[in-house]
Scaffold this motif. Structure first.
Motif, PDB file in Angstrom:
ATOM      1  N   MET A   1       3.402 -12.325  -0.871  1.00  0.00           N
ATOM      2  CA  MET A   1       2.640 -11.150  -0.505  1.00  0.00           C
ATOM      3  C   MET A   1       1.756 -11.486   0.684  1.00  0.00           C
ATOM      4  SD  MET A   1       1.393  -9.385  -3.995  1.00  0.00           S
ATOM      5  CE  MET A   1       2.443  -9.490  -5.407  1.00  0.00           C
ATOM      6  N   TYR A   5      -2.652  -4.121   1.301  1.00  0.00           N
ATOM      7  CA  TYR A   5      -2.023  -2.871   0.920  1.00  0.00           C
ATOM      8  C   TYR A   5      -1.345  -2.234   2.118  1.00  0.00           C
ATOM      9  CZ  TYR A   5      -6.023  -0.368   2.943  1.00  0.00           C
ATOM     10  OH  TYR A   5      -6.970   0.116   3.790  1.00  0.00           O
ATOM     11  N   ARG A  28       0.203  -6.153  -2.090  1.00  0.00           N
ATOM     12  CA  ARG A  28      -0.497  -6.105  -3.377  1.00  0.00           C
ATOM     13  C   ARG A  28      -0.543  -4.702  -3.951  1.00  0.00           C
ATOM     14  NH1 ARG A  28      -4.725 -10.457  -3.772  1.00  0.00           N
ATOM     15  NH2 ARG A  28      -5.878  -8.944  -4.969  1.00  0.00           N
ATOM     16  N   MET A  43      -0.276  -0.021  -7.860  1.00  0.00           N
ATOM     17  CA  MET A  43      -0.095  -1.473  -7.899  1.00  0.00           C
ATOM     18  C   MET A  43       0.508  -1.876  -9.235  1.00  0.00           C
ATOM     19  SD  MET A  43      -4.126  -2.642  -8.318  1.00  0.00           S
ATOM     20  CE  MET A  43      -3.841  -4.191  -7.578  1.00  0.00           C
ATOM     21  N   GLN A  47      -0.648  -7.548 -11.246  1.00  0.00           N
ATOM     22  CA  GLN A  47      -1.544  -7.765 -10.105  1.00  0.00           C
ATOM     23  C   GLN A  47      -2.946  -7.263 -10.437  1.00  0.00           C
ATOM     24  OE1 GLN A  47      -0.774  -9.332  -7.034  1.00  0.00           O
ATOM     25  NE2 GLN A  47      -2.997  -9.310  -6.913  1.00  0.00           N
ATOM     26  N   ASP A  51      -6.252  -9.605 -10.510  1.00  0.00           N
ATOM     27  CA  ASP A  51      -7.437  -9.267  -9.716  1.00  0.00           C
ATOM     28  C   ASP A  51      -8.674  -9.134 -10.602  1.00  0.00           C
ATOM     29  OD1 ASP A  51      -5.723  -9.229  -7.555  1.00  0.00           O
ATOM     30  OD2 ASP A  51      -5.872  -7.066  -7.203  1.00  0.00           O
TER      31      ASP A  51
END
Length: 84
Positions: A1, A5, A28, A43, A47, A51
């Protein structure tokens, strides 16, 4: 990744759901732009959980560092009125 975004129109999710959600392999989250309404975020749950864990750990760590009496570094820099 690589990117945090990617911004895409909400209509793209409606017209090409598989291709749009497949982009989550490279970013993400997806920011879904909507006309006349607030943007949405899409998302993966794993993830989101990752986070959340990082944010929780970081906030506890920083809270422990600035709490009076828990760190030798925090006491000299804190005025007497905030030491409790």
């Amino acid at each position: 990744m690589t990117a945090a975004y990617e911004e895409i129109p909400f209509s793209e999710l409606l017209h090409r759901p598989a291709a749009t959600t497949g982009r989550l392999d490279a970013v993400r989250a997806l920011r879904l732009r909507r006309r006349g309404a607030g943007d949405l975020a899409l998302m993966r749950v794993d993830q989101l959980e990752q986070d959340t864990t990082v944010i929780d750990f970081t906030s506890r760590l920083l809270g422990g560092l600035v709490r009076p009496g828990t760190s030798p570094l925090s006491v000299p820099h804190c005025p007497k009125r905030c030491r409790g």
